[in-house]
Every structure is written in C-alpha cells, then in structure tokens.
Design a protein around this motif. Structure first.
Motif, mmCIF file in Angstrom:
data_model
loop_
_atom_site.group_PDB
_atom_site.id
_atom_site.type_symbol
_atom_site.label_atom_id
_atom_site.label_comp_id
_atom_site.label_asym_id
_atom_site.label_seq_id
_atom_site.Cartn_x
_atom_site.Cartn_y
_atom_site.Cartn_z
ATOM 1 N N ALA A 88 -50.161 10.789 -62.089
ATOM 2 C CA ALA A 88 -50.778 9.518 -61.814
ATOM 3 C C ALA A 88 -50.410 8.607 -62.559
ATOM 4 O O ALA A 88 -50.272 7.452 -62.421
ATOM 5 N N ARG A 89 -50.649 8.869 -63.881
ATOM 6 C CA ARG A 89 -50.592 7.817 -65.002
ATOM 7 C C ARG A 89 -49.315 7.404 -65.026
ATOM 8 O O ARG A 89 -48.830 6.189 -65.214
ATOM 9 N N THR A 90 -48.189 8.296 -65.086
ATOM 10 C CA THR A 90 -46.912 7.828 -64.928
ATOM 11 C C THR A 90 -46.148 7.029 -63.946
ATOM 12 O O THR A 90 -45.858 6.125 -64.117
ATOM 13 N N MET A 91 -46.867 7.280 -62.682
ATOM 14 C CA MET A 91 -46.617 6.370 -61.679
ATOM 15 C C MET A 91 -47.277 4.741 -61.772
ATOM 16 O O MET A 91 -46.732 3.766 -61.805
ATOM 17 N N THR A 151 -56.885 11.461 -51.937
ATOM 18 C CA THR A 151 -58.250 11.443 -52.316
ATOM 19 C C THR A 151 -58.258 10.299 -53.599
ATOM 20 O O THR A 151 -59.336 10.133 -54.032
ATOM 21 N N GLY A 152 -56.920 9.674 -53.914
ATOM 22 C CA GLY A 152 -57.064 8.494 -54.830
ATOM 23 C C GLY A 152 -56.941 8.709 -56.324
ATOM 24 O O GLY A 152 -57.092 8.041 -57.126
ATOM 25 N N PRO A 153 -56.206 10.136 -56.724
ATOM 26 C CA PRO A 153 -55.648 10.001 -58.276
ATOM 27 C C PRO A 153 -54.977 9.004 -58.829
ATOM 28 O O PRO A 153 -54.978 8.459 -59.935
ATOM 29 N N VAL A 154 -53.921 8.537 -57.872
ATOM 30 C CA VAL A 154 -53.039 7.545 -58.168
ATOM 31 C C VAL A 154 -53.738 6.099 -58.340
ATOM 32 O O VAL A 154 -53.656 5.130 -59.209
ATOM 33 N N VAL A 192 -46.389 1.506 -54.343
ATOM 34 C CA VAL A 192 -46.864 3.030 -55.017
ATOM 35 C C VAL A 192 -46.849 3.905 -53.833
ATOM 36 O O VAL A 192 -47.762 3.984 -52.890
ATOM 37 N N SER A 193 -45.816 4.825 -53.848
ATOM 38 C CA SER A 193 -45.916 5.772 -52.740
ATOM 39 C C SER A 193 -46.255 7.188 -53.108
ATOM 40 O O SER A 193 -45.594 7.804 -53.902
#
Ligand SMILES: C[S@@+](CC[C@H](N)C(=O)[O-])C[C@H]1O[C@@H](n2cnc3c(N)ncnc32)[C@H](O)[C@@H]1O
Length: 201
Positions: A45-48, A67-70, A130-131
């Motif tokens: 998620a952080r990398t994105m 569920t929203g990690p990104v 962001v996908s």
C-alpha cells in the motif's frame, strides 16, 4: 487501565482482523471480482501511495479500494481525504469506506465504466489514478479501454498506478505514447506483488 483506553486499543487491534474477515468473505462469495484472498500489506500500500505527489492538485481516484489499505496509505502520505474519489463495486466495502473517510467521495459502481461514472463528477483533472482492480480477470480490450478512460481523466503526465500478482504488466508495456515502469517485486505481501506506473509521454 481505564475502560475507554482498553476499548480504543481493542478497536485498533480488531480493525485489521475485521477487515480481513470481510475481505475473505467477499473472496468466498465473489472470488473473481474480489481478486485477492487478503487485503494488501502495508508495504504494498505504501509503495503505491508514494507514487502519488500530494503537492499536485486535483482529485486522487482509487479504483477497487476494498477495505482501504491503499486509501489509508494515501492519507498517511499527505493526500487530503477530501480529494479522494473511491470507486468500489462491493456495497459492504463502500459502507466501511464511507464511515472511515466521511470527507471522501465513495462511488459504488463498476470501475470499468469509468468515463460514465466519473466523467461529470470530476471538476478538475485528476492528480493520479490508483488501481487495485484485478485487471487480468478482464479481456485485454476492457483493460485498454480502462486505461484510455483513466488518461482522459488525468492531468498530462499524471500516473495510473496498478498492482498485480502477475509477473508481466497487466497493460501492454509497449502501448504507443505510454511510458510504463515497474517496481521491484514486493515479497512482503500475500501473494507477492509488483506495482506498475503508466504515464502518457
Ligand atoms: C484485489 S482487491 C484490492 C483491494 C484493495 N485495494 C487492497 O489493495 O487490498 C480488488 C478490489 O476491487 C474491487 N472491484 C473488483 N471489480 C471491480 C469493479 N468492476 N469496479 C469497482 N471495484 C471492483 C473488489 O471488490 C475489491 O475490493
């Protein structure tokens, strides 16, 4: 320890477990459209999120936030939740996202109909798309239409960011006029993944 502190600690600990339970349930019910057994890891998620420049103005569109990690990583990276436009198919995930990010715009719908869904909703060109969509479950022509529609919403040179568990790019990397770049493989994720960024030259 005061009861309030205990309850708040319990809530924080249970949130990821709760998310995983919801996610696994969604995968059991709709494996193809859920596209993963578990939500993305914090590292993925952080990398994105780091590929989005919070200083560039305009909405930040997330497709298939689950569920929203990104989403969480984008906010931690400095993206104002009010700039987020979250497009998610699953009504249970939409409810979770609305309660966690009341300032964000949550659109329940089919992200592959992006032009139709967001064409009149976005007032300014988007700073990033962001996908987390499981692109390989769709035929190539659908993927190509998606990225073309996304470029239609994005500022010039703004990124379309996509993760994949596959070892090849989900969008052909030789697409005319498009520059594609991949991250290192992220092993700290189940399954290991890679992040691709596509920009119009
Ligand atoms: C692989 S999961 C990724 C979830 C989250 N981004 C993450 O990294 O954990 C794919 C997500 O895309 C959603 N999805 C699948 N097809 C969709 C579609 N056509 N439109 C909108 N969302 C979709 C699923 O419901 C799921 O939440």
């Amino acid at each position: 320890m005061p009861i309030q502190t205990t309850l708040s600690l319990a809530k924080k600990t249970l949130k990821p477990i709760d998310d995983e339970v919801q996610f696994i349930r969604s995968w059991i019910e709709k494996p193809l459209s859920t596209g993963a057994v578990m939500p993305s890891s914090k590292l993925l998620a952080r990398t994105m999120a780091r590929l989005v420049d919070p200083a560039v103005s305009g909405p930040v569109v997330e497709l298939g936030p689950g569920t929203g990690p990104v989403t969480e990583a984008l906010v931690a990276h400095g993206v104002d939740p009010a700039r987020l436009v979250l497009v998610e198919f699953n009504p249970v995930f939409c409810r979770m996202l609305r309660s966690r990010y009341p300032e964000a715009t949550v659109v329940q719908g089919d992200a592959y109909r992006l032009k139709h869904l967001l064409g009149s909703l976005l007032r300014d060109p988007a700073a990033a798309v962001v996908s987390g969509l499981p692109l390989f479950t769709k035929p190539l022509r659908t993927r190509l239409r998606l990225i073309s529609d996304a470029f239609g919403l994005l500022r010039p040179q703004a990124p379309f960011i996509q993760f994949t568990y596959a070892v090849v790019s989900p969008i052909p990397r030789t697409l005319p006029g498009v520059h594609a770049h991949a991250s290192e493989r992220i092993w700290l994720n189940f399954p290991p993944a890679q992040v691709w960024v596509y920009r119009k030259d």
